[in-house]
Scaffold this motif. Structure first.
Motif, PDB file in Angstrom:
ATOM      1  N   GLY A 132      59.866  43.852  34.327  1.00  0.00           N
ATOM      2  CA  GLY A 132      59.033  42.929  35.090  1.00  0.00           C
ATOM      3  C   GLY A 132      57.552  43.077  34.790  1.00  0.00           C
ATOM      4  O   GLY A 132      56.739  42.271  35.259  1.00  0.00           O
ATOM      5  N   THR A 134      54.248  42.597  32.722  1.00  0.00           N
ATOM      6  CA  THR A 134      53.807  41.625  31.720  1.00  0.00           C
ATOM      7  C   THR A 134      52.450  41.967  31.108  1.00  0.00           C
ATOM      8  O   THR A 134      52.061  41.382  30.110  1.00  0.00           O
ATOM      9  CB  THR A 134      53.724  40.217  32.332  1.00  0.00           C
ATOM     10  N   SER A 135      51.724  42.907  31.707  1.00  0.00           N
ATOM     11  CA  SER A 135      50.427  43.320  31.175  1.00  0.00           C
ATOM     12  C   SER A 135      50.197  44.772  31.538  1.00  0.00           C
ATOM     13  O   SER A 135      50.882  45.332  32.408  1.00  0.00           O
ATOM     14  CB  SER A 135      49.295  42.452  31.732  1.00  0.00           C
ATOM     15  N   ASP A 138      49.864  45.758  35.142  1.00  0.00           N
ATOM     16  CA  ASP A 138      51.069  45.895  35.964  1.00  0.00           C
ATOM     17  C   ASP A 138      51.598  47.325  36.014  1.00  0.00           C
ATOM     18  O   ASP A 138      52.502  47.633  36.806  1.00  0.00           O
ATOM     19  CB  ASP A 138      52.179  44.985  35.429  1.00  0.00           C
ATOM     20  N   ARG A 209      60.482  46.278  24.988  1.00  0.00           N
ATOM     21  CA  ARG A 209      59.578  45.146  24.816  1.00  0.00           C
ATOM     22  C   ARG A 209      58.160  45.695  24.671  1.00  0.00           C
ATOM     23  O   ARG A 209      57.789  46.664  25.343  1.00  0.00           O
ATOM     24  CB  ARG A 209      59.690  44.227  26.038  1.00  0.00           C
ATOM     25  N   LEU A 211      54.596  45.989  25.475  1.00  0.00           N
ATOM     26  CA  LEU A 211      53.678  45.625  26.551  1.00  0.00           C
ATOM     27  C   LEU A 211      52.265  45.466  26.008  1.00  0.00           C
ATOM     28  O   LEU A 211      51.529  44.553  26.416  1.00  0.00           O
ATOM     29  CB  LEU A 211      53.701  46.705  27.641  1.00  0.00           C
TER      30      LEU A 211
END
Length: 327
Positions: A132, A134-135, A138, A209, A211
């Motif tokens: 969850g 995204t940057s 976060d 993923r 980041l």
């Protein structure tokens, strides 16, 4: 901020200096009966130092320059390599930009002798695909893992500052690369600051993923060839010959990336396609230490002192060796 770790806590350099295990290795440029010396090289299973060990041209160049023998000592990461250098267990080795700052702050007699300027593309900050996040903003309040004292430590600081955060804003998890890989695969951490080949391996096998790509974190950083101060003082000619040979291997790697990937795959046991991917993004060239290099490393050291990560300020220029002018 609270540090946790699944691996054995790393002892300080000053403590390590008194340990018998490393003391048995001590004595830079170990002497031989004929007056020549054995040069001990610290390496990790990546990059130009690994290539130099396997290709053989480095050893030949040192023997031609007057060394009696070249011995290679493997380390899992930069901090333990510099622990060995601090007590004279090795004469020369390579690490990223952060380990020598911690070592110098602890009084290690090291010298910066050559630099690899890095693009930063061979690593970055990863997060699980379903986290969850995204940057980098976060990550606040979440678990962020990296190896304390490694180049990833500096990357973490710079990345957090870019989002107006500090290390106090996250749950820091101090893990070596292998332990962090396991924790990441199990979903126990939210973010992981890491370098290749672990970075690419996590993307391919652990549903990771990106980041924040490493190339967007600061100026990409640097890696260094570091020598023991006594070795440089006693054998400057041999040190220059070693750096000439290392630079030649770096140039070979730049020009023969396919062969470099094959060598890395053989040595690490990782898939060839993965190593081809990592080698394409890697930087291999070694160049001399200049004032600009010293200034860039000083900025990293000042950052760590400002944050209280190292207790006293250090002067990188005091550990800069400019006896090598380039191959």
């Amino acid at each position: 901020m609270v540090w946790t770790s699944r691996s054995r806590s790393r002892r300080s350099f000053l403590t390590m200096a008194g340990l018998g295990g490393l003391a048995l290795l001590s004595g830079c440029g170990k002497g031989q009966d004929d007056g020549r010396v054995t040069i001990r090289i610290g390496y990790q299973k990546n990059g130009v130092f690994l290539l130099a060990k396997q290709r053989g041209a480095f050893d030949q160049a040192l023997l031609k320059a007057g060394a009696a023998k070249v011995e290679w000592v493997e380390f899992a990461s930069g901090p333990p390599l510099l622990e060995a250098l601090a007590v004279g267990g090795i004469d020369l080795g390579g690490t990223g930009d952060t380990p020598p700052i911690f070592a110098q702050a602890a009084g290690a007699p090291l010298l910066y002798t050559a630099v690899q300027k890095l693009s930063g593309k061979a690593g970055g900050i990863l997060t699980p695909a379903n986290s969850g996040l995204t940057s980098i903003a976060d990550v606040k309040g979440r678990k962020l893992a990296f190896t304390r004292g490694s180049s990833a430590h500096n990357q973490a600081v710079v990345a957090l500052e870019s989002a107006g955060l500090t290390l106090d804003d996250v749950q820091l998890v101090n893990l070596g690369p292998a332990d962090a890989a396991a924790a990441f695969a199990q979903g126990d951490i939210d973010g992981w600051v890491i370098w290749d080949p672990y970075f690419t391996l996590a993307l391919q096998q652990n549903n990771a993923r990106v980041l924040l790509p490493g190339g967007s974190i600061g100026n990409g950083g640097a890696a260094y060839a570091l020598a023991h101060r006594d070795f440089a003082a006693k054998h400057p000619g041999l040190l220059s010959a070693a750096l000439d040979a290392l630079a030649a291997d770096g140039l070979w790697a730049e020009q023969n990336r396919g062969a470099m990937a094959e060598l890395m795959a053989k040595e690490t046991g990782l898939p060839l396609d993965l190593m081809r991917d990592t080698v394409e993004r890697a930087d291999f060239a070694y160049t001399p230490i200049t004032q600009d290099v010293v200034a860039a490393q000083q900025a990293v050291a000042d950052r760590f002192h400002r944050l209280g990560v190292i207790p006293t300020p250090i002067k990188i220029a005091d550990a800069a060796w400019t006896g090598w002018k380039g191959a």
